[in-house]
Design a protein around this motif. Structure first.
Motif, PDB file in Angstrom:
ATOM      1  N   ARG A  49       4.475   3.841 -17.173  1.00 25.95           N
ATOM      2  CA  ARG A  49       5.441   2.597 -16.396  1.00 25.95           C
ATOM      3  C   ARG A  49       4.735   3.161 -15.260  1.00 25.95           C
ATOM      4  O   ARG A  49       5.633   4.061 -14.490  1.00 25.95           O
ATOM      5  N   VAL A  50       4.769   2.698 -13.928  1.00 22.50           N
ATOM      6  CA  VAL A  50       4.991   2.899 -12.805  1.00 22.50           C
ATOM      7  C   VAL A  50       5.228   1.801 -11.828  1.00 22.50           C
ATOM      8  O   VAL A  50       5.498   1.057 -12.503  1.00 22.50           O
ATOM      9  N   MET A  51       5.864   2.338 -10.896  1.00 25.68           N
ATOM     10  CA  MET A  51       6.503   1.369  -9.403  1.00 25.68           C
ATOM     11  C   MET A  51       5.011   1.106  -8.214  1.00 25.68           C
ATOM     12  O   MET A  51       4.235   1.483  -8.563  1.00 25.68           O
ATOM     13  N   VAL A  52       4.916  -0.667  -8.584  1.00 20.60           N
ATOM     14  CA  VAL A  52       3.725  -0.851  -7.446  1.00 20.60           C
ATOM     15  C   VAL A  52       4.459  -1.914  -6.857  1.00 20.60           C
ATOM     16  O   VAL A  52       6.008  -2.304  -6.855  1.00 20.60           O
ATOM     17  N   PRO A  53       3.665  -2.174  -5.397  1.00 16.89           N
ATOM     18  CA  PRO A  53       4.099  -2.909  -3.963  1.00 16.89           C
ATOM     19  C   PRO A  53       4.274  -4.223  -5.132  1.00 16.89           C
ATOM     20  O   PRO A  53       4.292  -5.229  -5.676  1.00 16.89           O
ATOM     21  N   PRO A  54       5.105  -5.032  -4.690  1.00 10.30           N
ATOM     22  CA  PRO A  54       5.334  -6.550  -4.944  1.00 10.30           C
ATOM     23  C   PRO A  54       4.498  -7.989  -5.254  1.00 10.30           C
ATOM     24  O   PRO A  54       4.377  -9.001  -5.739  1.00 10.30           O
ATOM     25  N   PHE A  55       3.613  -7.013  -4.114  1.00  9.01           N
ATOM     26  CA  PHE A  55       1.901  -8.311  -4.112  1.00  9.01           C
ATOM     27  C   PHE A  55       0.955  -8.067  -5.894  1.00  9.01           C
ATOM     28  O   PHE A  55      -0.287  -8.687  -6.073  1.00  9.01           O
ATOM     29  N   ILE A  56       1.523  -6.981  -6.041  1.00  6.43           N
ATOM     30  CA  ILE A  56       0.497  -6.739  -7.345  1.00  6.43           C
ATOM     31  C   ILE A  56       1.457  -7.760  -8.737  1.00  6.43           C
ATOM     32  O   ILE A  56       2.325  -7.945  -9.083  1.00  6.43           O
ATOM     33  N   ALA A  57       0.291  -8.576  -9.434  1.00  7.89           N
ATOM     34  CA  ALA A  57       0.499  -9.064 -10.217  1.00  7.89           C
ATOM     35  C   ALA A  57      -0.145  -8.538 -12.194  1.00  7.89           C
ATOM     36  O   ALA A  57      -1.184  -8.098 -11.959  1.00  7.89           O
ATOM     37  N   VAL A  58      -0.063  -9.282 -12.680  1.00  9.08           N
ATOM     38  CA  VAL A  58      -0.543  -9.112 -14.101  1.00  9.08           C
ATOM     39  C   VAL A  58      -1.614  -9.591 -14.310  1.00  9.08           C
ATOM     40  O   VAL A  58      -1.929 -10.497 -13.179  1.00  9.08           O
ATOM     41  N   GLY A  59      -2.433  -8.403 -14.887  1.00  8.39           N
ATOM     42  CA  GLY A  59      -4.218  -8.760 -14.538  1.00  8.39           C
ATOM     43  C   GLY A  59      -4.342  -8.206 -13.500  1.00  8.39           C
ATOM     44  O   GLY A  59      -6.024  -7.936 -13.822  1.00  8.39           O
ATOM     45  N   GLU A  60      -4.122  -7.425 -13.196  1.00 10.54           N
ATOM     46  CA  GLU A  60      -4.703  -7.223 -11.990  1.00 10.54           C
ATOM     47  C   GLU A  60      -4.718  -5.483 -11.584  1.00 10.54           C
ATOM     48  O   GLU A  60      -4.158  -5.093 -12.778  1.00 10.54           O
ATOM     49  N   ARG A  61      -5.908  -5.041 -11.469  1.00 14.19           N
ATOM     50  CA  ARG A  61      -6.284  -3.668 -11.882  1.00 14.19           C
ATOM     51  C   ARG A  61      -5.994  -2.820 -10.298  1.00 14.19           C
ATOM     52  O   ARG A  61      -6.506  -3.457  -9.509  1.00 14.19           O
TER      53      ARG A  61
END
Length: 188
Positions: free
Chosen positions: A161-173
């Motif tokens: 589990r990590v924190m990501v920016p809002p533009f990251i979506a499911v399936g992205e690497r």
């Protein structure tokens, strides 16, 4: 192993002291008004992690241990062990999951790692600085959040589990730092 004087110990040195291997974490060189100079050394046991504060006079000698760094390839998981292959001689070595620790979650088939060895005994493991992982789940962005706190939780393919920016979506690497287990950027 080389003999060195007590005042030559530096942070990062591995020494053989009291029949155990220790790494020097912190070294303070003290020159008192009376008596001889000495090095106040904070040591951490390589196996077990216990700490010890020791005073070494400049006339004392200690054995500095040279570690060998060998490249291995991760092969597979077998019960409570992880199997690696030496890239030079193709011999396999099994390491307990406890030895590798939480960062075992970053292991991927064929990943190159470096083992710190002393007399064919693994003492430490170095991972690549970062790995590419796929995002499996992300929480939606909350409306009304301020711009500075718009990171959202994501679960990666390895369960991390990590924190990501809002533009990251499911399936992205994404590229993840293996030391801090944090998001770095989108993978190319």
């Amino acid at each position: 192993m080389a003999k060195i004087n007590g005042n030559e110990i530096r942070p990062g040195f591995v020494i053989n002291h009291q029949d155990r291997l220790w790494v020097a974490v912190k070294v303070d060189h003290v020159k008192p008004g009376k008596g001889g100079a000495y090095a106040q050394v904070e040591l951490k046991a390589i196996l077990g992690g216990t700490k010890l504060n020791e005073r070494f006079r400049s006339a004392e000698t200690v054995e500095q241990v040279d570690l060998e760094f060998r490249d291995f390839t991760y092969l597979y998981e077998q019960g409570d062990s992880l199997v690696f292959m030496d890239q030079d001689n193709y011999e396999q070595v099994e390491l307990a999951k406890d030895f590798v620790g939480e960062r075992a979650a970053f292991l991927q088939d064929g990943m190159k790692i470096t083992l710190e060895m002393h007399e064919d005994t693994p003492l430490g493991i170095k991972f690549p600085a970062n790995v590419v992982l796929e995002v499996k789940e992300v929480d939606p962005v909350q409306k009304g959040q301020s711009v500075s706190s718009q990171f959202k939780p994501a679960i990666l393919a390895n369960g991390l589990r990590v924190m990501v920016p809002p533009f990251i979506a499911v399936g992205e690497r994404i590229l993840v730092d293996t030391t801090e287990a944090t998001y770095m950027r989108r993978a190319d």
